[in-house]
Scaffold this motif. Structure first.
Motif, PDB file in Angstrom:
ATOM      1  N   GLU A 192       0.824  -1.201   0.000  1.00  0.00           N
ATOM      2  CA  GLU A 192       0.000   0.000   0.000  1.00  0.00           C
ATOM      3  C   GLU A 192       0.865   1.261   0.000  1.00  0.00           C
ATOM      4  O   GLU A 192       1.921   1.287   0.631  1.00  0.00           O
ATOM      5  CB  GLU A 192      -0.864  -0.015   1.255  1.00  0.00           C
ATOM      6  N   CYS A 193       0.400   2.293  -0.675  1.00  0.00           N
ATOM      7  CA  CYS A 193       1.119   3.565  -0.686  1.00  0.00           C
ATOM      8  C   CYS A 193       0.527   4.483   0.383  1.00  0.00           C
ATOM      9  O   CYS A 193      -0.386   4.104   1.115  1.00  0.00           O
ATOM     10  CB  CYS A 193       1.038   4.225  -2.060  1.00  0.00           C
ATOM     11  N   GLU A 194       1.030   5.704   0.447  1.00  0.00           N
ATOM     12  CA  GLU A 194       0.601   6.628   1.501  1.00  0.00           C
ATOM     13  C   GLU A 194      -0.851   7.078   1.356  1.00  0.00           C
ATOM     14  O   GLU A 194      -1.412   7.662   2.277  1.00  0.00           O
ATOM     15  CB  GLU A 194       1.544   7.825   1.539  1.00  0.00           C
ATOM     16  N   GLU A 195      -1.458   6.816   0.199  1.00  0.00           N
ATOM     17  CA  GLU A 195      -2.879   7.147   0.022  1.00  0.00           C
ATOM     18  C   GLU A 195      -3.770   6.178   0.811  1.00  0.00           C
ATOM     19  O   GLU A 195      -4.957   6.446   0.998  1.00  0.00           O
ATOM     20  CB  GLU A 195      -3.266   7.106  -1.452  1.00  0.00           C
ATOM     21  N   GLN A 196      -3.230   5.034   1.190  1.00  0.00           N
ATOM     22  CA  GLN A 196      -3.948   4.018   1.991  1.00  0.00           C
ATOM     23  C   GLN A 196      -5.262   3.587   1.352  1.00  0.00           C
ATOM     24  O   GLN A 196      -6.280   3.453   2.028  1.00  0.00           O
ATOM     25  CB  GLN A 196      -4.203   4.543   3.409  1.00  0.00           C
ATOM     26  N   MET A 216      -3.684  -2.012  -1.910  1.00  0.00           N
ATOM     27  CA  MET A 216      -2.277  -2.343  -2.166  1.00  0.00           C
ATOM     28  C   MET A 216      -1.974  -2.402  -3.660  1.00  0.00           C
ATOM     29  O   MET A 216      -2.682  -3.052  -4.418  1.00  0.00           O
ATOM     30  CB  MET A 216      -1.959  -3.701  -1.525  1.00  0.00           C
ATOM     31  N   HIS A 217      -0.892  -1.727  -4.054  1.00  0.00           N
ATOM     32  CA  HIS A 217      -0.409  -1.784  -5.432  1.00  0.00           C
ATOM     33  C   HIS A 217       0.331  -3.096  -5.680  1.00  0.00           C
ATOM     34  O   HIS A 217       0.918  -3.654  -4.746  1.00  0.00           O
ATOM     35  CB  HIS A 217       0.563  -0.633  -5.692  1.00  0.00           C
ATOM     36  N   LEU A 218       0.340  -3.523  -6.941  1.00  0.00           N
ATOM     37  CA  LEU A 218       1.044  -4.755  -7.303  1.00  0.00           C
ATOM     38  C   LEU A 218       2.537  -4.453  -7.491  1.00  0.00           C
ATOM     39  O   LEU A 218       2.977  -4.104  -8.585  1.00  0.00           O
ATOM     40  CB  LEU A 218       0.436  -5.356  -8.582  1.00  0.00           C
ATOM     41  N   PRO A 268      -7.330   5.781 -10.945  1.00  0.00           N
ATOM     42  CA  PRO A 268      -5.944   6.246 -10.820  1.00  0.00           C
ATOM     43  C   PRO A 268      -5.620   6.599  -9.371  1.00  0.00           C
ATOM     44  O   PRO A 268      -6.466   7.115  -8.653  1.00  0.00           O
ATOM     45  CB  PRO A 268      -5.904   7.506 -11.699  1.00  0.00           C
ATOM     46  N   CYS A 269      -4.408   6.273  -8.936  1.00  0.00           N
ATOM     47  CA  CYS A 269      -4.004   6.597  -7.569  1.00  0.00           C
ATOM     48  C   CYS A 269      -3.158   7.875  -7.620  1.00  0.00           C
ATOM     49  O   CYS A 269      -2.279   7.991  -8.480  1.00  0.00           O
ATOM     50  CB  CYS A 269      -3.194   5.451  -6.977  1.00  0.00           C
ATOM     51  N   PRO A 270      -3.412   8.821  -6.725  1.00  0.00           N
ATOM     52  CA  PRO A 270      -2.653  10.080  -6.741  1.00  0.00           C
ATOM     53  C   PRO A 270      -1.143   9.895  -6.615  1.00  0.00           C
ATOM     54  O   PRO A 270      -0.382  10.783  -6.980  1.00  0.00           O
ATOM     55  CB  PRO A 270      -3.199  10.833  -5.516  1.00  0.00           C
ATOM     56  N   CYS A 271      -0.687   8.733  -6.123  1.00  0.00           N
ATOM     57  CA  CYS A 271       0.761   8.515  -5.982  1.00  0.00           C
ATOM     58  C   CYS A 271       1.442   8.328  -7.329  1.00  0.00           C
ATOM     59  O   CYS A 271       2.655   8.401  -7.429  1.00  0.00           O
ATOM     60  CB  CYS A 271       1.038   7.307  -5.090  1.00  0.00           C
ATOM     61  N   GLY A 272       0.652   8.040  -8.384  1.00  0.00           N
ATOM     62  CA  GLY A 272       1.226   7.885  -9.714  1.00  0.00           C
ATOM     63  C   GLY A 272       1.449   6.445 -10.144  1.00  0.00           C
ATOM     64  O   GLY A 272       1.706   6.169 -11.309  1.00  0.00           O
TER      65      GLY A 272
HETATM   66 ZN   LIG Z   1      -0.868   4.788  -4.653  1.00  0.00          ZN
END
Ligand SMILES: [Zn+2]
Length: 428
Positions: A247-251, A254-256, A312-316
């Protein structure tokens, strides 16, 4: 991101690359794997990912059944003995342990994927991390190598040494700890009993893995407020790879991290029917190795039930994100409705601070199918008194959210079992 050119690659481009890897993997399987040669008799090795769903699923039991004294790994073993650099054991929580062999390339891919997954949490080179896994013979051991790959200073403490762990936190001032969500919850209580000020510790990130829970909003909120730190989760599956997802900071799922090495699918668990990878879709996760050599698996049923995010996730980072809602072997069916004990805990946690967050589902009948009401023990917060109004409110909320009737029994604080590893949510 550890590898932005990979992790932020448009998902369509990733799938095009994966399609090529997959075709090569399928040819390799038909050439080297006695297990898949038999299973895929008549399959077209040039079918591509678009036709993956027409191939049969792989179950853990089939692999187990193919093991012999001469070949204790199983018929899916493709590599020569001399090519195997490591052979892990699975923990055997469901049946006898199995062996997971890896070539040097397989191991490197595992560490790469795991490093991306853990780095997604925001932890960065130069920071310190305390680990609590007694990883020894188990695949989790490979995750520890990913901490070095990220450039972290790794402080292994192991499970069951709480005083030593807290001393390391106090003296070595790590930015992060990695543990199971159950142990993270146990430490919040441990600290409270000893006036140890966990919230003011150096720990900014609590990375949880090993069981579902870290992504349940109520449970996560309890961990975050107890630690005064951000909680993100990671997930892998022994037979396929370690910490495949992170998982990224957006919580927001979980990203692959293992993209390019593993291809995900979703199926409807009862029928085995493939489901489209759409935002909000839910089902059992099925994984296919794309570039594995030692013992690659095709359409492996993970028994993990996930909810998918495709937005889309804001983390990119691109591609699917998952949240694990439970394991098939914990699933109950109450009058046609699927119920996971972890989902019950999620609903109950919203009653904190009146409840401790510990629950135990106690089905009356053996097997999966249950008659309502489903008995659930809910532990009260420390010092809280049982009252019928609270039990009624919990029962009503569970019914509203999960569409299942329960019989809620409030039990005193401390009466449900704590764990330094994984929590038991279901009593058979
Ligand atoms: Zn993310």
């Amino acid at each position: 991101m550890l590898e932005p050119e990979v992790e932020a690659r448009p998902w369509d481009e990733q799938l095009a690359l994966d399609d090529e890897s997959y075709r090569a993997q399928l040819r390799y399987l038909l050439e080297r794997s006695p297990f898949y040669r038999a299973k895929l008799a008549g399959a077209d090795p040039d079918g591509g990912l678009a036709e993956l769903a027409t191939l049969p699923l792989t179950q853990k039991d089939e692999l187990r059944a193919s093991r012999t004294r001469e070949n204790p790994i199983g018929e899916h073993l493709c590599a020569e003995r001399s090519q195997l650099v490591r052979i892990y054991s699975t923990s055997g929580t469901t049946g006898t342990p199995s062996y997971v062999p890896l070539t040097a390339g397989d191991l490197d891919n595992w560490v790469t994927g795991s490093a991306r997954s853990y780095a997604a949490s925001g932890i960065a080179a130069g920071q310190r991390i305390v680990s609590t896994y007694d990883a020894g013979p188990f695949v989790a051991g490979a995750a520890l190598a990913s901490f070095e790959r990220i450039g972290l200073s790794h402080i292994p403490v192991g499970t069951g040494h709480t005083a030593r762990l807290m001393r390391a936190v106090e003296l070595l001032r790590p930015e992060a700890v990695v543990l199971t969500p159950s142990y993270a919850a146990h430490l919040v209580e441990w600290a409270a009993e000893r006036d140890f000020d966990l919230r003011s510790s150096s720990v900014e990130r609590v990375l949880v893995a090993g069981e579902p829970g870290g992504g349940e909003p109520g449970f996560r909120e309890q961990l975050e407020s107890g630690w005064g730190a951000r909680v993100t989760e990671a997930m892998g599956i022994g037979d396929i790879g370690v910490s495949l997802w992170g998982e990224c900071e957006e919580q927001d799922g979980m990203h692959l991290g293992a993209r390019g090495f593993v291809h995900p699918e979703l199926i409807e668990p009862e029928s085995g029917q493939a489901l489209p990878l759409e935002d909000g879709a839910a089902g059992e996760l099925v994984l296919t190795h794309l570039r594995h050599r030692a013992a690659p698996l095709l359409r492996f049923r993970t028994r993990d039930h996930v909810r998918l995010r495709m937005s889309p996730c804001p983390c990119g980072r691109t591609g699917p994100r998952v949240r694990c809602v439970g394991r098939t072997d914990e699933m109950l069916i109450v009058r046609g409705v699927n119920v996971f004990p972890s989902a019950v805990r999620e609903v109950v946690s919203s009653f904190a601070p009146r409840v401790s967050g510990y629950v135990l589902v106690r089905p009356r009948a053996g097997g999966v199918k249950q008659e309502p009401p489903l008995p659930v023990a809910v532990e009260l917060a420390r010092g809280a008194e049982a009252d019928d109004e609270l039990a009624d409110a919990i029962r009503a909320r569970v019914r509203e959210v999960l569409v299942v009737q329960t019989a809620v029994e409030l039990v005193a604080w401390g009466s449900l079992q704590r764990s330094e590893y994984k929590s038991k949510l279901l009593e058979r």
